[in-house]
Each structure stands twice: as structure tokens, then as C-alpha cells.
Enzyme design. Structure first.
Site, PDB file in Angstrom:
ATOM      1  N   LYS A 114      40.189  35.961  41.731  1.00 43.11           N
ATOM      2  CA  LYS A 114      40.233  34.275  40.431  1.00 43.11           C
ATOM      3  C   LYS A 114      38.648  34.214  41.565  1.00 43.11           C
ATOM      4  O   LYS A 114      38.498  34.532  42.915  1.00 43.11           O
ATOM      5  CB  LYS A 114      40.604  33.910  40.686  1.00 43.11           C
TER       6      LYS A 114
HETATM    7  N1  GLU Z   1      39.919  33.476  32.844  1.00 42.67           N
HETATM    8  C1  GLU Z   1      40.403  35.091  32.378  1.00 42.67           C
HETATM    9  C2  GLU Z   1      42.025  34.258  32.491  1.00 42.67           C
HETATM   10  O1  GLU Z   1      41.805  33.805  33.267  1.00 42.67           O
HETATM   11  C3  GLU Z   1      39.546  35.476  32.606  1.00 42.67           C
HETATM   12  C4  GLU Z   1      40.640  38.150  31.576  1.00 42.67           C
HETATM   13  C5  GLU Z   1      39.253  38.691  32.844  1.00 42.67           C
HETATM   14  O2  GLU Z   1      38.743  38.540  33.351  1.00 42.67           O
HETATM   15  O3  GLU Z   1      38.674  38.315  31.490  1.00 42.67           O
HETATM   16  O4  GLU Z   1      42.939  35.159  32.152  1.00 42.67           O
END
Ligand code: GLU
Length: 366
Positions: free
Chosen positions: A107
Site C-alpha cells: 500500500k
Molecule cells: N485500493 C484498492 C484496495 O484497497 C486497491 C486494489 C488494487 O490493487 O487494485 O483494495
């Protein structure tokens, strides 16, 4: 969001992990290895804007590289910090494992209020952030693939993909360095609405199993269920839109940054969304009651509560007053570990984020 006596977001995720892992009988030591974040990078960089050099702080945390690339969004918010990205990266690992998307968890975040900057400025900032991440292989088609999250969307992903392609001119896979790009830049149809769609599907599945329905002390189907949604961003908007337009749910409350709207007969999600875009908030929306203290509306009587904004909004300070028998975590970590315990003891059923909001990364995989 932090509340006295409440562990941090990362600690809260770890506490829930500990509860789950306690049932697994893992070999000694493995539990700790899975729990910890492998690496978190902090980058600080300057961008010349408005006649001076502005310094920004960003993060990319890699929770687990048991499968690569690692996957997870990049958020733009002033609340971004190391603890938060580490918690969110861990959730990505568990989410991908659960839906068998072959990725590790990661993340990222940039400490910024995107509303303070115009489009040109945001592009400069985003390109520079992408450069800082790319040169450390923290954006990389086969190692680390970001996606949109709170405060970012297709536009930011297109800038990042382009920045990466400029730095890797001979890489045929360069555009695969991020997901969630616009269709015309190599994105996939359905990614924008995917997370909200997944929330809808998770609820549809819940209401297909009489044992689940009974556990929540509910009856019937999704049709006619009264829903309160917190956050009408990309996830909350699409979830509320699909549930009201396709499943017969009544959206009786919408909580936003500047307050909340309620209407026992149901709100028109499309109209509320247009109003927010035009007026920068929900205040003044016709055909609804407005309350400035939005958080209090989470405690109102309803069948399904959908926290779709951010972490920690249901916590030790309000959990015992939440009346909804069913909560679906559309956001990442909206219910703290302490609140989770209080709610479970009350008989409330919580559909967890790692399952409920996995639609986004699933379509990223596609
Ligand atoms: N912001 C998305 C989540 O929290 C990202 C997912 C992705 O990598 O497509 O799941």
C-alpha cells in the site's frame, strides 16, 4: 481517526489477525513472519510550485512478497502515515489470499489534501512521487503494482503509468506498472465500479444463505432493506447505486464530510452524487433532512450499515450505540478490533473488508 485507549490501525489489524491465526495451528514462528510488514519506504521530495519548493512525504509499504507483484492502492490524504500504510498493506495481503488473486500485499500513500491543488500541480506532484517510487522498484510491473485508493483515480494512474513508461522506454509491459488506468490508457472496463460492485455481490451472497440471515436476526432478501452509507466516494457511491437501483434497497442515510442526509423513503443516490459534485457537500440537498453531525447518523436505526469512507470510524466510542444488525466493511478497517468485539457480543454480523471490498483488486487481476 484515533480514539483514547484504542490501539493504532496497524495494531488493530494485527489483533484481528491474531484472532484468526489462533484457529489455524501454524508452525511456531510462522505467525510472526506473516504478521509483520516486510519493508516500508518513506520518500520525501520537493516540487517547485507556486513560486517555491514544496516538500511532500509519501510512503510505500510492502507487507508480504510471498507472491509478486505485490498489489495495493496509493491514497492521497492528509491523514496518511506509516502506521496506516502498513495496516493497509497487511489487509491487501489477506485480501488477495482470500480471493486467490496471486499477489502479495502493499500500500502507498502521499500526505496531501488533493483538493488544495489544481490539476496541473497534482500532475507534477504525482509524476515526481511515481519517479521516486519507480527508481526504488516500488512501482514495477513484475514487483509492485499500485492502484487507485482514497483521493486517487484513473487520472493519477495514467500519470504514473506514463511516468514509468518514460523511465523504462524499452519495457513492453511498462503500462502494467499500475492498474486502474483509464480505458484509453490500457485500463480494464469495470475497474472503477468494481469495489462497489463487489460490496453488492457480497450482500447478495449473504442474503442467499438462510443461516447467515438468521445469525443477524434478519429475514427476507435485500429488497426493501434500509441502508445507511458512510462516504459517497467511488466505493460508497457505486455500492449504494447498485443496491438501490438493482436490489431494491432503500438508502435511508448518506454520511459525507460536511454532514449527513436522511430520508426514510430512500435517497436518490445519483441525485445526491451530482449535488455533492456541484456544491462540494451534501448540505442543502432537497428532499432530505440534513444533520451537521454526520457521525451520529451511523447510530440510527437501519438494516445494513456500510462504512465506505475510512478506517476506525466504528470504534470504542460509538460501537455500543450502533443499531444496525449487519455491517459490511466497504472501506478498509472501518471497524476497530475493540469495536468488533463489542458488536459481535451484541449479535451484530460484520462482513469483513478483506472479503467485502476485494472486488477492486479482483478486477485489477483481470
Ligand atoms: N485500493 C484498492 C484496495 O484497497 C486497491 C486494489 C488494487 O490493487 O487494485 O483494495
Amino acid at each position: 481517526m484515533s480514539v483514547a485507549n484504542e490501539p493504532s490501525f496497524r495494531e488493530s489489524v494485527d489483533l484481528m489477525f491474531n484472532r484468526a491465526v489462533g484457529l489455524l495451528g501454524l508452525p511456531p514462528g510462522l505467525e510472526e513472519k506473516i504478521r509483520v510488514c516486510n519493508a516500508t519506504y518513506t520518500v520525501r521530495f520537493g516540487v517547485r510550485l507556486r513560486g517555491e519548493i514544496k516538500t511532500f512525504t509519501g510512503y510505500r509499504s510492502v507487507h508480504s512478497e510471498h507472491m509478486e507483484p505485490v498489489k495495493g492502492g496509493i491514497r492521497y490524504a492528509t491523514s496518511v502515515n506509516q502506521d496506516e500504510v502498513e495496516a493497509l498493506a497487511a489487509l491487501m495481503t489477506y485480501k488477495c489470499a482470500l480471493v486467490e488473486a496471486p499477489f502479495g500485499g502493499s500500500k502507498g500513500g502521499l500526505c496531501i489534501d488533493p483538493r488544495e491543488w489544481d490539476e496541473y500541480e497534482l500532475e507534477q506532484i504525482t509524476r515526481r512521487f511515481a519517479y521516486e517510487l519507480a527508481k526504488r522498484d516500488l512501482i514495477h510491473p513484475s514487483q509492485n503494482v499500485p492502484a487507485p485508493d482514497m483521493g486517487t483515480g484513473e487520472r493519477e494512474m495514467a500519470w504514473m503509468a506514463d511516468q514509468y513508461a518514460r523511465m523504462n522506454t524499452t519495457d513492453i509491459n511498462a503500462r502494467a506498472c499500475v492498474t486502474g488506468k483509464p480505458l484509453n490508457a490500457g485500463g480494464i472496463a469495470g475497474r472503477v465500479e468494481a469495489t462497489g460492485r463487489g460490496v453488492e455481490y457480497a450482500l447478495q451472497e449473504f442474503f442467499r444463505d438462510p443461516r447467515d440471515i438468521e445469525k443477524a436476526g434478519m429475514s427476507g432478501s435485500l429488497d426493501g432493506k434500509r441502508v445507511i452509507v458512510q462516504g459517497l466516494g467511488n466505493v460508497g457511491y457505486h455500492a449504494a447505486k447498485f443496491l438501490s437501483e438493482e436490489d431494491g434497497c432503500k438508502i435511508v442515510g448518506i454520511i459525507e464530510r460536511d454532514g449527513a442526509l436522511t430520508n426514510p423513503d430512500g435517497l436518490n443516490v445519483e441525485d445526491v452524487r451530482s449535488w455533492i459534485i456541484k456544491h462540494d457537500g451534501v448540505k442543502g440537498f432537497p428532499d432530505a433532512s440534513y444533520t451537521e453531525n454526520g457521525a451520529a447518523i451511523m447510530e440510527e436505526d437501519c438494516d445494513i450499515l456500510i462504512p465506505a469512507a475510512m478506517e476506525g470510524v466504528i470504534n470504542l466510542s460509538n460501537a455500543d450505540r450502533i443499531k444496525a444488525p449487519l455491517i459490511i466493511e466497504a472501506a478498509n478497517g472501518p471497524v476497530t478490533a475493540g469495536a468488533d468485539k463489542i458488536l459481535r457480543e451484541k449479535g451484530c454480523v460484520i462482513i469483513p473488508d478483506m472479503y467485502a471490498n476485494a472486488g477492486g483488486v479482483t478486477v485489477s487481476y483481470f
